[in-house]
Scaffold this active site. Sequence first.
Site, mmCIF file in Angstrom:
data_model
loop_
_atom_site.group_PDB
_atom_site.id
_atom_site.type_symbol
_atom_site.label_atom_id
_atom_site.label_comp_id
_atom_site.label_asym_id
_atom_site.label_seq_id
_atom_site.Cartn_x
_atom_site.Cartn_y
_atom_site.Cartn_z
ATOM 1 N N CYS A 284 1.144 -1.197 -0.075
ATOM 2 C CA CYS A 284 -0.010 0.038 -0.191
ATOM 3 C C CYS A 284 0.685 1.336 0.007
ATOM 4 O O CYS A 284 0.411 2.329 -0.196
ATOM 5 C CB CYS A 284 -0.894 0.020 1.129
ATOM 6 S SG CYS A 284 -0.160 0.271 2.824
ATOM 7 N N HIS B 44 -2.043 11.539 15.627
ATOM 8 C CA HIS B 44 -2.833 10.542 14.423
ATOM 9 C C HIS B 44 -1.501 9.754 13.897
ATOM 10 O O HIS B 44 -0.538 10.319 13.697
ATOM 11 C CB HIS B 44 -3.330 11.615 13.634
ATOM 12 C CG HIS B 44 -3.771 10.741 12.007
ATOM 13 N ND1 HIS B 44 -4.954 9.910 12.037
ATOM 14 C CD2 HIS B 44 -3.074 10.771 11.120
ATOM 15 C CE1 HIS B 44 -5.029 9.486 10.866
ATOM 16 N NE2 HIS B 44 -3.822 10.046 10.107
ATOM 17 N N HIS C 85 -4.619 4.320 9.993
ATOM 18 C CA HIS C 85 -5.789 3.626 10.027
ATOM 19 C C HIS C 85 -5.555 2.084 10.076
ATOM 20 O O HIS C 85 -4.525 1.675 9.755
ATOM 21 C CB HIS C 85 -6.894 4.174 9.040
ATOM 22 C CG HIS C 85 -7.160 5.388 9.062
ATOM 23 N ND1 HIS C 85 -6.362 6.395 8.371
ATOM 24 C CD2 HIS C 85 -8.395 5.944 9.428
ATOM 25 C CE1 HIS C 85 -6.998 7.711 8.521
ATOM 26 N NE2 HIS C 85 -8.153 7.631 9.214
ATOM 27 N N ASP D 164 -7.896 -6.120 6.387
ATOM 28 C CA ASP D 164 -7.549 -7.022 5.141
ATOM 29 C C ASP D 164 -5.999 -7.220 5.497
ATOM 30 O O ASP D 164 -5.351 -7.462 4.541
ATOM 31 C CB ASP D 164 -7.582 -6.058 3.798
ATOM 32 C CG ASP D 164 -6.972 -4.938 3.857
ATOM 33 O OD1 ASP D 164 -6.265 -4.465 4.839
ATOM 34 O OD2 ASP D 164 -7.133 -4.053 2.847
ATOM 35 N N ARG E 72 -4.509 -4.962 9.409
ATOM 36 C CA ARG E 72 -3.451 -3.958 8.791
ATOM 37 C C ARG E 72 -3.423 -2.474 9.206
ATOM 38 O O ARG E 72 -4.388 -2.022 9.054
ATOM 39 C CB ARG E 72 -3.805 -3.909 7.137
ATOM 40 C CG ARG E 72 -2.665 -3.244 6.339
ATOM 41 C CD ARG E 72 -2.926 -3.312 4.919
ATOM 42 N NE ARG E 72 -4.194 -2.927 4.529
ATOM 43 C CZ ARG E 72 -4.415 -1.552 3.995
ATOM 44 N NH1 ARG E 72 -3.540 -0.725 4.078
ATOM 45 N NH2 ARG E 72 -5.723 -1.410 3.698
ATOM 46 N N CYS F 80 -2.080 0.438 8.932
ATOM 47 C CA CYS F 80 -1.540 1.486 7.965
ATOM 48 C C CYS F 80 -1.055 2.587 8.655
ATOM 49 O O CYS F 80 -1.847 3.298 9.010
ATOM 50 C CB CYS F 80 -2.742 1.389 6.712
ATOM 51 S SG CYS F 80 -1.939 2.413 5.365
#
Length: 133
Positions: A66, A103, A106, A110, A119, A121
């Site tokens: 990704c 932050h 997310h 998957d 996951r 990410c």
Amino acid sequence: MSEKTHKSEHEWREQLTPEQYRVTREKGTERPFTGDHQVSDEQGIYHCICCGAPLFENEHKFDSGCGWPSFDRPLADAGVEEHLDTSHGMRRVEVTCRRCDAHLGHVFPDGPQETTGQRYCINSVSLDFHPGE
């Protein structure tokens, strides 16, 4: 996890680079494939760039393709918090640092099915790798 870290906007801006500030304090996202998304066998812990809290172990990092670092789990449940994020017309689960509310990215369902199926990410600019930990 220790007590919450509280700093003023000015203090965060002095501590962080403009990109780190944009991502961690303003809920931004770094461009894909621009940070540390490579997987290595090196032992170590990824810490929050803002407060130094330990968040993810390199052993649980995987190549999701990704363009951002991906982990199948946080280091400890106490290190991160998850919140519903409905920004940008989507329903996602935001991951933040429990200690300073930075932050991080997310989490999506998957990830590798042979482990957790998750996951995480994570924006690489939100992390500081400590090799050998």
